[in-house]
Write a protein that holds these residues in place. Structure first.
Motif, PDB file in Angstrom:
ATOM      1  N   GLN A 166       0.820  -1.214   0.000  1.00 38.39           N
ATOM      2  CA  GLN A 166       0.000   0.000   0.000  1.00 38.39           C
ATOM      3  C   GLN A 166       0.852   1.261   0.000  1.00 38.39           C
ATOM      4  O   GLN A 166       0.473   2.276  -0.593  1.00 38.39           O
ATOM      5  CB  GLN A 166      -0.957  -0.020   1.192  1.00 38.39           C
ATOM      6  CG  GLN A 166      -2.030  -1.087   1.067  1.00 38.39           C
ATOM      7  CD  GLN A 166      -2.994  -1.103   2.234  1.00 38.39           C
ATOM      8  OE1 GLN A 166      -2.814  -0.390   3.222  1.00 38.39           O
ATOM      9  NE2 GLN A 166      -4.027  -1.927   2.131  1.00 38.39           N
ATOM     10  N   HIS A 167       2.010   1.220   0.650  1.00 40.11           N
ATOM     11  CA  HIS A 167       2.925   2.361   0.612  1.00 40.11           C
ATOM     12  C   HIS A 167       3.349   2.663  -0.821  1.00 40.11           C
ATOM     13  O   HIS A 167       3.400   3.829  -1.247  1.00 40.11           O
ATOM     14  CB  HIS A 167       4.159   2.076   1.474  1.00 40.11           C
ATOM     15  CG  HIS A 167       5.231   3.114   1.364  1.00 40.11           C
ATOM     16  ND1 HIS A 167       5.153   4.352   1.974  1.00 40.11           N
ATOM     17  CD2 HIS A 167       6.416   3.112   0.685  1.00 40.11           C
ATOM     18  CE1 HIS A 167       6.229   5.058   1.692  1.00 40.11           C
ATOM     19  NE2 HIS A 167       7.021   4.326   0.911  1.00 40.11           N
ATOM     20  N   LEU A 168       3.626   1.611  -1.571  1.00 42.36           N
ATOM     21  CA  LEU A 168       4.103   1.794  -2.946  1.00 42.36           C
ATOM     22  C   LEU A 168       2.967   2.130  -3.910  1.00 42.36           C
ATOM     23  O   LEU A 168       3.138   2.965  -4.803  1.00 42.36           O
ATOM     24  CB  LEU A 168       4.850   0.540  -3.401  1.00 42.36           C
ATOM     25  CG  LEU A 168       6.158   0.265  -2.641  1.00 42.36           C
ATOM     26  CD1 LEU A 168       6.707  -1.107  -2.998  1.00 42.36           C
ATOM     27  CD2 LEU A 168       7.199   1.352  -2.930  1.00 42.36           C
ATOM     28  N   THR A 169       1.820   1.499  -3.740  1.00 38.18           N
ATOM     29  CA  THR A 169       0.709   1.812  -4.647  1.00 38.18           C
ATOM     30  C   THR A 169       0.203   3.231  -4.406  1.00 38.18           C
ATOM     31  O   THR A 169      -0.289   3.890  -5.327  1.00 38.18           O
ATOM     32  CB  THR A 169      -0.440   0.804  -4.503  1.00 38.18           C
ATOM     33  OG1 THR A 169      -0.873   0.749  -3.140  1.00 38.18           O
ATOM     34  CG2 THR A 169      -0.007  -0.574  -4.963  1.00 38.18           C
ATOM     35  N   ALA A 170       0.327   3.723  -3.180  1.00 39.50           N
ATOM     36  CA  ALA A 170      -0.054   5.109  -2.903  1.00 39.50           C
ATOM     37  C   ALA A 170       0.842   6.095  -3.647  1.00 39.50           C
ATOM     38  O   ALA A 170       0.447   7.234  -3.916  1.00 39.50           O
ATOM     39  CB  ALA A 170       0.004   5.384  -1.403  1.00 39.50           C
ATOM     40  N   GLY A 172       1.786   5.466  -6.651  1.00 39.08           N
ATOM     41  CA  GLY A 172       1.455   5.264  -8.055  1.00 39.08           C
ATOM     42  C   GLY A 172       2.036   4.020  -8.687  1.00 39.08           C
ATOM     43  O   GLY A 172       1.798   3.748  -9.871  1.00 39.08           O
ATOM     44  N   HIS A 173       2.769   3.230  -7.933  1.00 40.74           N
ATOM     45  CA  HIS A 173       3.404   2.032  -8.497  1.00 40.74           C
ATOM     46  C   HIS A 173       2.382   0.909  -8.684  1.00 40.74           C
ATOM     47  O   HIS A 173       1.548   0.672  -7.825  1.00 40.74           O
ATOM     48  CB  HIS A 173       4.527   1.542  -7.582  1.00 40.74           C
ATOM     49  CG  HIS A 173       5.664   2.494  -7.468  1.00 40.74           C
ATOM     50  ND1 HIS A 173       6.658   2.572  -8.412  1.00 40.74           N
ATOM     51  CD2 HIS A 173       5.954   3.436  -6.529  1.00 40.74           C
ATOM     52  CE1 HIS A 173       7.534   3.512  -8.047  1.00 40.74           C
ATOM     53  NE2 HIS A 173       7.124   4.046  -6.914  1.00 40.74           N
ATOM     54  N   ARG A 174       2.502   0.229  -9.811  1.00 44.35           N
ATOM     55  CA  ARG A 174       1.660  -0.930 -10.082  1.00 44.35           C
ATOM     56  C   ARG A 174       2.498  -2.156 -10.471  1.00 44.35           C
ATOM     57  O   ARG A 174       2.046  -3.282 -10.327  1.00 44.35           O
ATOM     58  CB  ARG A 174       0.658  -0.600 -11.205  1.00 44.35           C
ATOM     59  CG  ARG A 174      -0.299   0.528 -10.831  1.00 44.35           C
ATOM     60  CD  ARG A 174      -1.332   0.783 -11.912  1.00 44.35           C
ATOM     61  NE  ARG A 174      -2.198  -0.375 -12.141  1.00 44.35           N
ATOM     62  CZ  ARG A 174      -3.233  -0.693 -11.355  1.00 44.35           C
ATOM     63  NH1 ARG A 174      -3.511   0.034 -10.283  1.00 44.35           N
ATOM     64  NH2 ARG A 174      -3.986  -1.738 -11.645  1.00 44.35           N
ATOM     65  N   ASN A 175       3.693  -1.920 -10.956  1.00 47.08           N
ATOM     66  CA  ASN A 175       4.595  -3.016 -11.312  1.00 47.08           C
ATOM     67  C   ASN A 175       5.571  -3.224 -10.154  1.00 47.08           C
ATOM     68  O   ASN A 175       6.667  -2.653 -10.128  1.00 47.08           O
ATOM     69  CB  ASN A 175       5.338  -2.694 -12.607  1.00 47.08           C
ATOM     70  CG  ASN A 175       4.384  -2.522 -13.771  1.00 47.08           C
ATOM     71  OD1 ASN A 175       3.402  -3.262 -13.899  1.00 47.08           O
ATOM     72  ND2 ASN A 175       4.641  -1.530 -14.619  1.00 47.08           N
ATOM     73  N   ILE A 176       5.156  -4.039  -9.212  1.00 41.61           N
ATOM     74  CA  ILE A 176       5.884  -4.216  -7.952  1.00 41.61           C
ATOM     75  C   ILE A 176       6.325  -5.669  -7.830  1.00 41.61           C
ATOM     76  O   ILE A 176       5.548  -6.588  -8.088  1.00 41.61           O
ATOM     77  CB  ILE A 176       4.984  -3.849  -6.748  1.00 41.61           C
ATOM     78  CG1 ILE A 176       4.461  -2.418  -6.898  1.00 41.61           C
ATOM     79  CG2 ILE A 176       5.730  -4.021  -5.436  1.00 41.61           C
ATOM     80  CD1 ILE A 176       3.354  -2.080  -5.899  1.00 41.61           C
TER      81      ILE A 176
END
Length: 341
Positions: A166-170, A172-176
């Motif tokens: 959730q930290h990364l998707t917040a 804007g990341h989607r390719n994680i």
């Protein structure tokens, strides 16, 4: 003992209670007795005390050093556990044995220790059944597959990995992608932290309609450097990495720089269940969900000693979240990737 009692102006029984921690003694009286012991050069006889009480006041911390190397985070567990044991009137010894069945019995069968604290717990850990059958009091820093009837403290890996995604998707990341420790598929079969974290990562990614991608490598910087090349080759569109492999993280960062990827401008890196000290070894300093090692070491020892002292009225089962600490390794998704989406 008579000399100590006379010097401190207390009874011999009070001196005995103070030395053996068999009954409560006020702080003021304890200090008087301790001062008299220092002035007279009196030393506790651990062997004699053990023979008299049938207890050694020693607890063992079992760590499978043959299968899992000791990281800075692991040292936090040790130091905290040892300090807490001493505060509570016990001594803690580190027993670096394997996770194989029979190893724990060799330690407990001869009465050297009063209780055992297990680390690096497998989902189906043979040491647990062994200790249950022996009747030795024990507690876990970690969890088995079905821990409902056990005393344990552990990192809440499930919620920690959700927080990491959730930290990364917040941002804007989607390719994680996730990079974890190969120990989960090597010598500690079904190692709890690796298994739970990967399951939680995959579930949260799917919940957000994202495709989970996971990699693994050995726990050392060279393996981390090699993993960087592997990840970029297999997943060229990746914009963020969650790294649950403390000792590989510095090598991973080095490998990404060698490949021309800037952190965090081109690729964000979030370290999980690591330490602030390890995060500071990387440039830029890693954003990290820090392991509550000090807290869990203290809690694990306290839970075990509560059993030994007859204070445990119920099973202690506690999970502790990792805490997000700012670093410079995570940032917004690169503009070109955001534009494509």
């Amino acid at each position: 003992m008579q000399d100590v009692a006379r010097h401190a102006n207390v009874s011999i029984a009070t001196v005995s209670f103070t030395i053996n921690n068999t009954k409560p003694v006020s702080a003021r009286t304890r200090e008087k007795v301790e001062a008299a012991m220092r002035e007279l050069g009196f030393r506790r006889n651990a062997v004699g005390r053990a023979l008299a009480s049938k207890r050694t006041r020693i607890i063992a911390l079992l760590f499978p050093a043959l299968q899992h190397s000791m990281s800075g985070t692991v040292i936090q567990f040790f130091t905290s556990a040892a300090a807490t044991a001493r505060e509570l009137g016990y001594n803690l010894v580190l027993w670096p044995i394997s996770n194989e069945a029979g190893q724990a019995t060799e330690l407990t069968a001869n009465g050297l220790v009063d209780g055992v604290l297990l680390m690096e717990v497998e989902l189906d850990d043979p040491r647990v059944q062994e200790l249950q059958e022996s009747g030795t009091p024990f507690a876990l820093i970690g969890r088995t597959r079905a821990p409902e009837e056990l005393t344990y403290v552990d990192i809440n890996f499930e919620e920690t990995l959700v927080a990491a995604v959730q930290h990364l998707t917040a941002l804007g990341h989607r390719n994680i992608a996730l990079l974890d420790d190969a120990i989960g598929s090597r010598s500690l079969a079904a190692f709890g932290p690796v298994s739970r974290s990967r399951d939680s990562f995959e579930a949260e990614m799917r919940r957000q309609d994202l495709v989970p991608t996971a990699f693994t490598c050995e726990a050392n910087p060279a393996a981390g450097k090699a993993a960087a090349a592997e990840i970029l080759a297999a997943y060229p569109g990746v914009t963020a990495l969650i790294v649950q492999n403390e000792q590989a993280a510095p090598g991973l960062a080095s490998g990404l720089r060698r490949a021309g990827r800037r952190i965090p401008q081109d690729l964000s890196v979030l370290s999980v269940a690591s330490s602030a000290e390890m995060a500071a070894m990387v440039d830029p300093e890693l954003t990290v969900l820090t392991s509550p090692g000090h807290e869990l070491g203290r809690m694990g020892v306290a839970a075990l000693i509560d059993q030994l002292e007859g204070r445990a009225t119920s099973l202690r089962q506690e999970l502790v979240m990792c805490r997000l600490e700012g670093g410079g390794s995570t940032g917004p998704v690169p503009a070109q990737e955001e534009a494509v989406e």
